[in-house]
Design a protein around this motif. Structure first.
Motif, short mmCIF file in Angstrom:
data_model
loop_
_atom_site.label_atom_id
_atom_site.label_comp_id
_atom_site.label_asym_id
_atom_site.label_seq_id
_atom_site.Cartn_x
_atom_site.Cartn_y
_atom_site.Cartn_z
N SER A 18 -7.22 3.86 -9.21
CA SER A 18 -6.08 3.74 -8.28
C SER A 18 -5.05 4.83 -8.51
CB SER A 18 -5.40 2.39 -8.46
OG SER A 18 -6.33 1.35 -8.44
N SER A 55 -14.85 2.97 -6.22
CA SER A 55 -13.43 3.27 -5.95
C SER A 55 -12.57 2.05 -6.18
CB SER A 55 -13.27 3.74 -4.51
OG SER A 55 -11.90 3.93 -4.22
N SER A 56 -11.52 2.23 -6.97
CA SER A 56 -10.47 1.22 -7.10
C SER A 56 -9.52 1.43 -5.95
CB SER A 56 -9.70 1.42 -8.41
OG SER A 56 -10.57 1.45 -9.50
N GLY A 57 -8.43 0.72 -5.98
CA GLY A 57 -7.38 0.96 -4.99
C GLY A 57 -7.14 -0.20 -4.07
N ALA A 58 -8.03 -1.23 -4.09
CA ALA A 58 -7.85 -2.35 -3.15
C ALA A 58 -6.49 -3.02 -3.35
CB ALA A 58 -8.97 -3.37 -3.35
N ILE A 59 -6.16 -3.30 -4.60
CA ILE A 59 -4.91 -4.03 -4.85
C ILE A 59 -3.71 -3.12 -4.55
CG2 ILE A 59 -3.53 -5.22 -6.62
CD1 ILE A 59 -6.27 -6.08 -7.88
N ALA A 60 -3.78 -1.87 -5.01
CA ALA A 60 -2.68 -0.93 -4.79
C ALA A 60 -2.44 -0.70 -3.29
CB ALA A 60 -2.97 0.39 -5.50
N ASN A 140 -16.78 -1.63 -5.20
CA ASN A 140 -15.59 -2.12 -5.91
C ASN A 140 -15.92 -3.51 -6.41
OD1 ASN A 140 -13.01 -2.32 -6.98
ND2 ASN A 140 -11.94 -2.17 -5.02
N GLU A 141 -15.07 -4.02 -7.29
CA GLU A 141 -15.22 -5.42 -7.67
C GLU A 141 -14.79 -6.26 -6.47
OE1 GLU A 141 -13.48 -6.54 -11.36
OE2 GLU A 141 -14.16 -8.61 -11.14
N ASP A 143 -12.65 -8.36 -5.63
CA ASP A 143 -11.41 -8.91 -6.21
C ASP A 143 -10.95 -10.19 -5.52
OD1 ASP A 143 -10.87 -6.85 -8.17
OD2 ASP A 143 -10.41 -5.53 -6.49
N GLY A 153 -12.42 -6.87 -14.22
CA GLY A 153 -11.04 -6.48 -14.49
C GLY A 153 -10.81 -4.99 -14.37
N ASP A 154 -11.76 -4.19 -14.77
CA ASP A 154 -11.52 -2.75 -14.64
C ASP A 154 -12.78 -2.08 -14.12
OD1 ASP A 154 -12.97 -1.09 -16.89
OD2 ASP A 154 -12.35 -3.00 -17.76
N ASN A 155 -12.56 -1.03 -13.38
CA ASN A 155 -13.70 -0.39 -12.73
C ASN A 155 -14.42 0.62 -13.63
OD1 ASN A 155 -13.40 -1.92 -10.51
ND2 ASN A 155 -12.80 -0.28 -9.11
N GLY A 217 -3.55 1.98 -12.82
CA GLY A 217 -4.90 1.42 -13.00
C GLY A 217 -4.93 0.46 -14.17
N THR A 218 -6.15 0.11 -14.57
CA THR A 218 -6.25 -0.86 -15.65
C THR A 218 -7.03 -0.34 -16.86
OG1 THR A 218 -8.12 -1.74 -14.44
CG2 THR A 218 -6.07 -2.99 -14.28
#
Ligand code: GLU
Length: 281
Positions: A18, A55-60, A140-141, A143, A153-155, A217-218
């Motif tokens: 993210s 790719s992360s970023g869903a929550i952000a 992605n996870e 979520d 929890g983390d990608n 990020g995490t």
């Protein structure tokens, strides 16, 4: 550095976090960055290499769209953000990949998908079919449904599990750090990046202890080492590279690696589900 680095990779998983996809000040998507990332990935595809993006970023992205000022703390608020953000994120990816004539597909995974042999096999078959069709999976996870007990929890970890599942030979973690350093580079100006790691031993774990994670990020260095363990035991190299310039992807395929590469160390007895149960819990 090392130019025997160009190893003729055939299947690569690229993970972007993210913090690399959003503007630091506002938390909004960095379209310029996403566009460069997508172009770089399509170019790797055009070299005949299978590419999977985690790719992360869903929550952000969801948080930005909803207009939440603070980072959500409660799982339900995070899940609500992800419900909005994942759709927006994919909308942007579809548009950008479309510009390069690349079809993208979405795969959302949970820990259960990886542990349960039937769902794991189904997921694996889906990936294979997508690659066969020339489609680039964006992972992605999931979520919105991953509760605390079953979330990765983390990608960083998720991307390594994907690399293992699809038998990739390379995992690239695009991060906001340059690689594994001998010490915390924010506190020690003499800290240097270690470019090649042949064995993940005690000394490597010691070095990872002091490294810092990011605010958005995490994944810190500890999760990156877990990812490296999974990837290398599954027979893939793993490279941590700084994602501030996604041109680093092309450099890697030219054999010019500036971050840290963990060498593949395939263990035929490595069992993905067992590793998840024992290590990630
Ligand atoms: N799955 C989370 C998201 O897309 C991010 C996890 C991570 O930052 O590693 O927002």
């Amino acid at each position: 550095m090392d130019t025997e680095a160009n190893r003729n990779y055939k299947r690569v998983v690229v993970k972007i976090g993210s913090s690399s996809l959003t503007h630091e000040k506002t938390g909004s998507l960095n379209f310029n960055k996403m566009e460069h990332l997508v172009r770089a990935l399509c170019d790797v595809r055009n070299q005949g290499i299978d590419v999977c993006l985690v790719s992360s970023g869903a929550i952000a992205v969801g948080r930005d769209a909803i207009g939440l000022k603070e980072r959500p703390e409660h799982i339900s608020a995070k899940q609500a953000c992800a419900a909005v953000g994942q759709a927006k994120l994919m909308m942007t990816y579809q548009k950008l990949f479309g510009e390069y004539n690349q079809v993208a597909g979405q795969i959302l995974l949970t820990k259960n998908t990886m542990i349960n042999p039937v769902s794991r096999d189904n997921a694996k078959n889906t990936f294979e079919e997508l690659f066969r069709m020339g489609i680039l999976p964006v992972v992605n996870e999931n979520d919105t449904v991953s509760t605390y007990e079953m979330q990765f929890g983390d990608n960083d970890t998720l991307s390594a599990l994907v690399a293992s599942l699809i038998q990739a030979d390379l995992l690239i973690l695009l991060s906001d750090i340059d690689g594994l350093c001998t010490d915390d580079p924010h506190r020690n100006p003499d800290a240097v990046v270690i470019h090649e790691v042949e064995q993940i031993d005690e000394q490597i774990y010691e070095m990872a202890k002091d490294s810092t994670g990011s605010e958005v990020g995490t994944g810190g260095m500890a999760t990156k080492l877990t990812a490296a363990k999974i990837a290398t035991l599954s027979g893939a190299d793993m490279i941590i590279a700084n994602g501030k310039d996604v041109g680093v992807i092309q450099q890697i395929f030219e054999g010019n690696i500036t971050g840290t590469r963990f060498h593949a160390n395939a263990n035929p007895n490595f069992q993905l589900a067992n590793f998840i149960m024992e290590t990630i819990g």
